[in-house]
Each structure stands twice: as structure tokens, then as C-alpha cells.
Enzyme design. Structure first.
Site, PDB file in Angstrom:
ATOM      1  N   LYS A 166      -4.737 -20.755  55.686  1.00 21.79           N
ATOM      2  CA  LYS A 166      -5.346 -22.101  55.618  1.00 21.79           C
ATOM      3  C   LYS A 166      -6.546 -22.155  54.685  1.00 21.79           C
ATOM      4  CE  LYS A 166      -4.437 -25.285  59.325  1.00 21.79           C
ATOM      5  NZ  LYS A 166      -4.098 -24.803  60.678  1.00 21.79           N
TER       6      LYS A 166
ATOM      7  N   LYS B 255       1.383 -19.371  52.258  1.00 18.01           N
ATOM      8  CA  LYS B 255       1.310 -17.953  52.620  1.00 18.01           C
ATOM      9  C   LYS B 255      -0.097 -17.369  52.460  1.00 18.01           C
ATOM     10  CE  LYS B 255       6.048 -16.614  51.586  1.00 18.01           C
ATOM     11  NZ  LYS B 255       6.750 -16.343  50.318  1.00 18.01           N
TER      12      LYS B 255
ATOM     13  N   LYS C  16       0.817  -1.201   0.000  1.00 19.31           N
ATOM     14  CA  LYS C  16       0.000   0.000   0.000  1.00 19.31           C
ATOM     15  C   LYS C  16       0.860   1.264   0.000  1.00 19.31           C
ATOM     16  CE  LYS C  16      -3.723   1.323   2.851  1.00 19.31           C
ATOM     17  NZ  LYS C  16      -4.376   0.953   4.112  1.00 19.31           N
TER      18      LYS C  16
END
Ligand code: TRP
Ligand code: SF4
Length: 403
Positions: free
Chosen positions: A193, A190, A120
Site C-alpha cells: 500500500k 505488489k 588511419k
């Protein structure tokens, strides 16, 4: 691997000339919407402009400030989105260079815009290294912010696809750590739980049953964790899907579903077709441009009936007019009850009404360049902070943090 970070959006625009109604309806209105919903980064892609305009850089400076002012006038809000200039965040260049090491030439050569644009713009020599590499520069733009969503037009989807492939390769090559499993265990602990248990359960559901909802939930869970480092998050993201660390997440394109803005000749509005109405056009020029716009060629005389579907003015009505006006056009055109000049009037009024307040705001910003400069300085700084974090991670993964 398909980790995304959907709350981040990144998009850029080249500073290559006056913005027009196509930009306003196709891009800017979309940005203004997105900035309310996501953490958005919008930038001036000045290095991208060089890939095709390297031989004449004289207009870039002016284009940059005009463009930023037009964004602001259109409602892009620096209080909501981060606005910056690419070259003021040199991390883009560093990431581009690092990614170039793992990017096969064939991936770049097969990006459709490479051959298309060369054909183009055949008057320009685009056999340059920079031009071949520009989709990868775009990948670096996106990955620098670990953006999940990239609003682009049809023609840019291939670039986002390339970005996904490059990110995947990067994570594959550099996301493997010898003690990966061990680190994953520590990272899970980390989270506490309750979250640890949830994470393991969701991972199991995804890996054993292909439950993609579980995957989404697990990702959201990780996003929300405050107690773990970015590195640990990357490990846990990778671990979810059974890969290594996900340092650079794969982005998705967000196809702009905007109304098609026709140019003055009915083709897509674009500078290269010379059929635009610039946002800064004086009202008299807008009026003349619209009045002299071609219509259905079958309507030679006022008494000839016409067909809106064959008329670019009708496409303008599709963008600007309500149902009442639209039926007036349909009926009046097909019965020759209205003339083309009558038909154009509501469009002229609508465009002028749209541009008038916009131009007022443009004027105000032009008279207050200090504010504009301050907005960009602040945007560059906050973009750079994000970019630094990513590059730190990237250098670390590649073993380039010499300490
Ligand atoms: N290549 C885009 C264009 O020509 C501009 C761009 C550069 C971009 N980097 C980007 C768009 C990153 C989206 C995301 O229009
Ligand atoms: Fe086009 Fe309107 Fe004229 Fe019909 S009346 S040809 S829609 S400008």
C-alpha cells in the site's frame, strides 16, 4: 526515456599489446576508483580485437593474460569488480545478432570511428561486416549487463550514444504488450500500500510537473523493491515515463577526467605513435627513454633558457611532481638555472618508483598463473549469470521463448 542503473559500470579493453603508462593513468586508476563506488564489470574485449586484427590472431592469447595480470597488478580487485573475457560470455554475440535486426545501416555508417579508422589503418582491409558492426557489438556488451555508466575516452562517446539509440529502439519495438496497463496495475499492488501510493504520487509529479527529482526518487524506490519481478520492474520504469517496458536501459558515458599522460614525444601516449613506456619496461630502458626524451627545442645549449610549456618533460612533471618541484622546474628552465638532465631526474625517479612495486606484483602473478586463471574463470561465470538473465528477458520480449 532515460532509465539508468547507475550502480552498474561496464568497461572493456582490447588485448592488442603491452599496456603502458597511458593505460595506467588514463584508465586503470579510474577503474580502481570506480570499483569502490559501483558494481563494476571489466572485460577483455577479445572479439573487438578481431574486428581490426582478424588476419593475425597469434598474439591474442598472450595479450589477454598479460593484460589481466597488469590490471590486477594495478589494483583492479576481483573481490570488488567482475573481471572476464568477452568471448567466454557468448550472450554478447547473441544480443549483438538480435540487435542487428533493428539497427539501420546508416546508424553504423555515421559512427565517426568507422571512416576515421578506415583511413588511419588504410593498409588493412576494413571493409568487413565485423568492422562496420563493432560499435553495435559494443552496444551489446553494455546492454548485456544493463550498465548505467560506461567509462570511456572522448573517442568512444559516439558508441555510447549509438547504444542509447539502439536501446530506445529496442524498447519501443518490443516493450509494447497488449495488456500493459493491466499488468502495471497488478505490479503496483505488489509493492504494498505505502509504496504503491508513493510510486503513483511520484509518477504524477513527474508527468504533470516535469519534476525530475520525483523521477529519480521513483526509480530509486523501484530499484529497492524486493517483491516484484524484473519484468514488473521494467513495466513500472516504463510506466513512470509513459513508455512501454524498459527492457534495455539507456547508458551514460562517464568521461574519464584523468591527467593527460604525454608520450615520450609530447603527443598523447599511444602505441600507434610509438611513444610509450610499457608497464613492463625494465628500469634501465625507462631511464634511457626518459633521458633521451626531446625537450624545448630552443634549449640547444645548457646556457639557453627554455619554456616548460613547449616541453614534453614539463607535461610529465604535471603528472608526477608536487608544487615544489614544479616551481623549481619553471624557474630553473626559464633562467637556465637547471639543465634538462637535472630537470628530468625527478620524473625518472617518480616513474621508477611507480613501476617498481607494480612490476613486483606482475612478477608474482606471472609465477602464479593458476590464481589468475581462477580469477577469470570465476569472473566469467558470474558475468554469464548476469548475461543470461538479460537474454532471457530479451528473448521473452521478442517472442523467442518457445514453450
Ligand atoms: N571499443 C573499446 C575500445 O576500443 C573497447 C570496448 C569494447 C568497450 N566494448 C566496450 C569499452 C564496452 C566500454 C564498454 O577501447
Ligand atoms: Fe624541458 Fe625541463 Fe629542459 Fe625546461 S629544463 S626544456 S622543462 S626538460
Amino acid at each position: 526515456m532515460n532509465l539508468t542503473n547507475p550502480q552498474r559500470v561496464l568497461s572493456g579493453m582490447r588485448p592488442t599489446g603491452q599496456l603502458h603508462l597511458g593505460h595506467l593513468h588514463g584508465v586503470l586508476k579510474n577503474w580502481v576508483q570506480l570499483q569502490h563506488e559501483y558494481k563494476c564489470f571489466f572485460f577483455v574485449a577479445d572479439w573487438h580485437a578481431l574486428t581490426t586484427h582478424y588476419d593475425d590472431t597469434s598474439g591474442i592469447n598472450e595479450s589477454i593474460w598479460d593484460m589481466v595480470i597488469d590490471w590486477l597488478a594495478a589494483g583492479v580487485n576481483p573481490g570488488e569488480a567482475t573481471l572476464f573475457i568477452q568471448s567466454r560470455v557468448p550472450e554478447h554475440a547473441e544480443l549483438h545478432l538480435l540487435l542487428s535486426m533493428i539497427t539501420p545501416l546508416s546508424w553504423l555508417e555515421r559512427v565517426p570511428s568507422y571512416k576515421d579508422q578506415q583511413n588511419k589503418l588504410s593498409s588493412k582491409d576494413l571493409g568487413t561486416y565485423g568492422f562496420l558492426g563493432y560499435p553495435l557489438l559494443q552496444s551489446a556488451d553494455i546492454l548485456t549487463y544493463r550498465a548505467g555508466l560506461v567509462p570511456v575516452g572522448e573517442d568512444q562517446v559516439a558508441h555510447v550514444e549509438l547504444t542509447r539509440e539502439v536501446a530506445r529502439r529496442f524498447n519501443f519495438v518490443y516493450g509494447r504488450e497488449p495488456d500493459f496497463e493491466e499488468r502495471v496495475k497488478v505490479a503496483i499492488k505488489k509493492m504494498g500500500k505505502k509504496n504503491a501510493k508513493l510510486y503513483k504520487e511520484l509518477r504524477r509529479r513527474y508527468q504533470e510537473q516535469g519534476d525530475s527529482e520525483a523521477l529519480q526518487t521513483a526509480r530509486a524506490l523501484l530499484e529497492g523493491q524486493q517483491n516484484i519481478t524484473i519484468g514488473d520492474k521494467e513495466r513500472l520504469f516504463g510506466n513512470l515515463e509513459g513508455s512501454g517496458k524498459v527492457i534495455l536501459p539507456e547508458p551514460n558515458s562517464l568521461l574519464t577526467r584523468a591527467a593527460k599522460m604525454p608520450g615520450l614525444d609530447g603527443q598523447k601516449m599511444s602505441k600507434s605513435y610509438n611513444n610509450t613506456i610499457a608497464l613492463r619496461s625494465p628500469p634501465e630502458e625507462v631511464e634511457v627513454a626518459l633521458r633521451t626524451m626531446p625537450t624545448d627545442p630552443a634549449r640547444v645549449r645548457r646556457t639557453d633558457s627554455g619554456e616548460p610549456e613547449k616541453c614534453p618533460v614539463w607535461q610529465m612533471h604535471e603528472v608526477y611532481s608536487n608544487d615544489e618541484i614544479k616551481s623549481w622546474v619553471q624557474e630553473g628552465c626559464r633562467s637556465a638555472g637547471i639543465g634538462c638532465i637535472d630537470c628530468k631526474q625527478p620524473v625518472i625517479d617518480a616513474v621508477l618508483n611507480e613501476l617498481n612495486p607494480l612490476q613486483e606484483r606482475i612478477k608474482a602473478y606471472q609465477e602464479d598463473r593458476e590464481t589468475v586463471h581462477a580469477i577469470i574463470a570465476e569472473g566469467c561465470e558470474s558475468a554469464r549469470n548476469e548475461a543470461r538473465e538479460t537474454l532471457e528477458e530479451v528473448r521473452q520480449a521478442m517472442g523467442l521463448l518457445y514453450r
